[in-house]
Design an enzyme around this catalytic site. Structure first.
Site, PDB file in Angstrom:
ATOM      1  CG  ASP A   7      32.669   3.929 -21.784  1.00  0.00           C
ATOM      2  OD1 ASP A   7      33.328   4.715 -21.058  1.00  0.00           O
ATOM      3  OD2 ASP A   7      32.757   3.721 -23.003  1.00  0.00           O
ATOM      4  CB  CYS A  56      37.527   1.478 -21.925  1.00  0.00           C
ATOM      5  SG  CYS A  56      35.742   2.380 -21.344  1.00  0.00           S
ATOM      6  CG  HIS A  75      38.671   2.269 -28.234  1.00  0.00           C
ATOM      7  ND1 HIS A  75      40.013   3.007 -29.077  1.00  0.00           N
ATOM      8  CD2 HIS A  75      38.666   3.155 -27.432  1.00  0.00           C
ATOM      9  CE1 HIS A  75      40.526   3.422 -27.329  1.00  0.00           C
ATOM     10  NE2 HIS A  75      40.061   3.964 -26.326  1.00  0.00           N
ATOM     11  CD  GLN A 115      39.745   0.506 -23.523  1.00  0.00           C
ATOM     12  OE1 GLN A 115      40.866   1.323 -23.552  1.00  0.00           O
ATOM     13  NE2 GLN A 115      40.890  -0.612 -22.678  1.00  0.00           N
ATOM     14  NE  ARG A 124      44.416   0.996 -24.977  1.00  0.00           N
ATOM     15  CZ  ARG A 124      43.662   2.712 -25.503  1.00  0.00           C
ATOM     16  NH1 ARG A 124      43.175   2.122 -24.936  1.00  0.00           N
ATOM     17  NH2 ARG A 124      43.871   2.824 -27.320  1.00  0.00           N
ATOM     18  NE  ARG A 184      41.689   9.140 -28.882  1.00  0.00           N
ATOM     19  CZ  ARG A 184      40.646   8.443 -27.568  1.00  0.00           C
ATOM     20  NH1 ARG A 184      40.794   9.407 -26.455  1.00  0.00           N
ATOM     21  NH2 ARG A 184      41.243   6.882 -27.134  1.00  0.00           N
TER      22      ARG A 184
HETATM   23  N1   CP Z   1      40.470   4.120 -22.753  1.00  0.00           N
HETATM   24  C1   CP Z   1      41.041   5.203 -23.482  1.00  0.00           C
HETATM   25  O1   CP Z   1      40.437   4.940 -25.085  1.00  0.00           O
HETATM   26  O2   CP Z   1      42.107   6.325 -22.815  1.00  0.00           O
HETATM   27  P1   CP Z   1      41.707   7.440 -23.352  1.00  0.00           P
HETATM   28  O3   CP Z   1      40.797   8.259 -23.716  1.00  0.00           O
HETATM   29  O4   CP Z   1      42.622   8.705 -22.273  1.00  0.00           O
HETATM   30  O5   CP Z   1      42.684   7.475 -24.279  1.00  0.00           O
END
Ligand code: CP
Length: 305
Positions: A221, A261, A128, A131, A289, A101
């Site tokens: 989002d 998300c 992402h 997701q 997820r 990330r």
């Molecule tokens: N939706 C998502 O990626 O959540 P986090 O940022 O908590 O990983």
């Protein structure tokens, strides 16, 4: 060896194979079975930003598959002590997969170029993919088939929207986006979609009511993502008419679901009455997820990989 930096890297057939693996693993999980498909495999989680869902769902999923994971925070000095290339070359001698990330998508691309193991994007400013895989799998569970159905996106054309557009194109879904004009996909993204998913039916409007009318799912989002805090006041003003609330949902067809998300900014992009209401599937999305990422890991590192 395969990477997952964006959904452009998966074919429609590979997405369906991952969904089949996910379905099987989820069904076994619900029966109390933890099929050990990846004993001895090690996954590193290299995170420059906060996370609940991505971090925990990957760690829990890998443990259930019989593998193990290492969470690498700031102490490993990623991006500070040595070049990204050297970091990737070395880390990939120890582990079978790296979930990363990062603040910048280019960092993930550069890391993947130099690693000798699979690299999975756990969120960048651009994409992402994990997701979007969980979201499409959730809709597959709810609707049975995806082809020909419509996903409505209401809000900023951000990393999640871009990944969903690629995913919709791969599985034959249509996408309609209600986004203020200056926040719509840029030309590079439109070129990417024309190249990677030429059959995607993408409709862009500035009108949220138009967007939700025929949709199976209405998705939003946050309006201010991590790193955009300095533009918060402007964004809140520009997106003020794009909140998903009961009034907007009243224009949706019967059976339409609400998706997000998470984490959500309640009272901004979504009203409590919707996210807590009967049409909301946000917890199912979050649960999936873990299940879809188990499918991705099993596909990438297991007998099917
Ligand atoms: N939706 C998502 O990626 O959540 P986090 O940022 O908590 O990983």
């Amino acid at each position: 060896m395969r990477n997952l930096t964006t959904l452009a890297e998966l074919t429609a057939g590979e997405i369906e194979l991952i969904f089949s693996l996910t379905e099987d693993l989820k069904s076994k999980y619900e029966q109390g079975l933890r099929e050990q498909l990846l004993p001895g495999r090690v996954m590193a989680l290299l995170f420059e930003k906060q996370s609940l869902r991505t971090r925990v769902s990957f760690e829990a999923g890998m443990a259930q598959l019989g593998g193990s994971s290492l969470f690498l925070g700031p102490d490993v000095g990623f991006g500070r002590r040595e070049s990204i290339a050297d970091f990737g070359r070395v880390l990939s001698q120890y582990v079978d997969a790296i979930v990363v990330r990062s603040n910048r998508h280019e960092t993930v691309v550069e890391l993947a170029e130099h690693c000798e193991c699979s690299v999975i994007n756990g969120l960048t400013d651009y994409a992402h993919p994990c997701q979007a895989m969980a979201d499409l799998y959730t809709l597959r569970e709810l609707a049975g088939t995806l082809a020909g159905r419509t996903l409505a996106w209401v809000g900023d054309a951000n990393n999640v929207a871009r990944s969903l557009a690629l995913g919709c194109g791969k599985v034959g879904m249509n996408m309609i986006m209600a986004t203020p004009q200056s926040y719509q996909f840029d030309d590079d993204t439109l070129d990417l979609l024309r190249r990677e998913v030429p059959d995607l039916e993408l409709t862009v409007t500035a009108d949220p009511v138009e967007a939700v009318g025929d949709a199976l799912a209405i998705y939003t989002d946050v309006w201010v993502s991590m790193g955009q805090e300095k533009d918060r006041e402007t964004r809140l003003r520009d997106f003020a008419d794009y909140q998903i609330n009961a009034k907007l949902m009243s224009h949706a067809q019967q059976g339409a679901v609400f998706m997000h998300c998470l984490p959500a900014r309640r009272g901004e992009e979504v009203a409590d009455e919707v996210i807590d209401g009967p049409q909301s599937v946000v917890v199912q999305q979050a649960a999936n997820r873990m299940h879809t990422q188990k499918g991705i890991l099993a596909w990438m590192l297991g007998a099917n990989g």
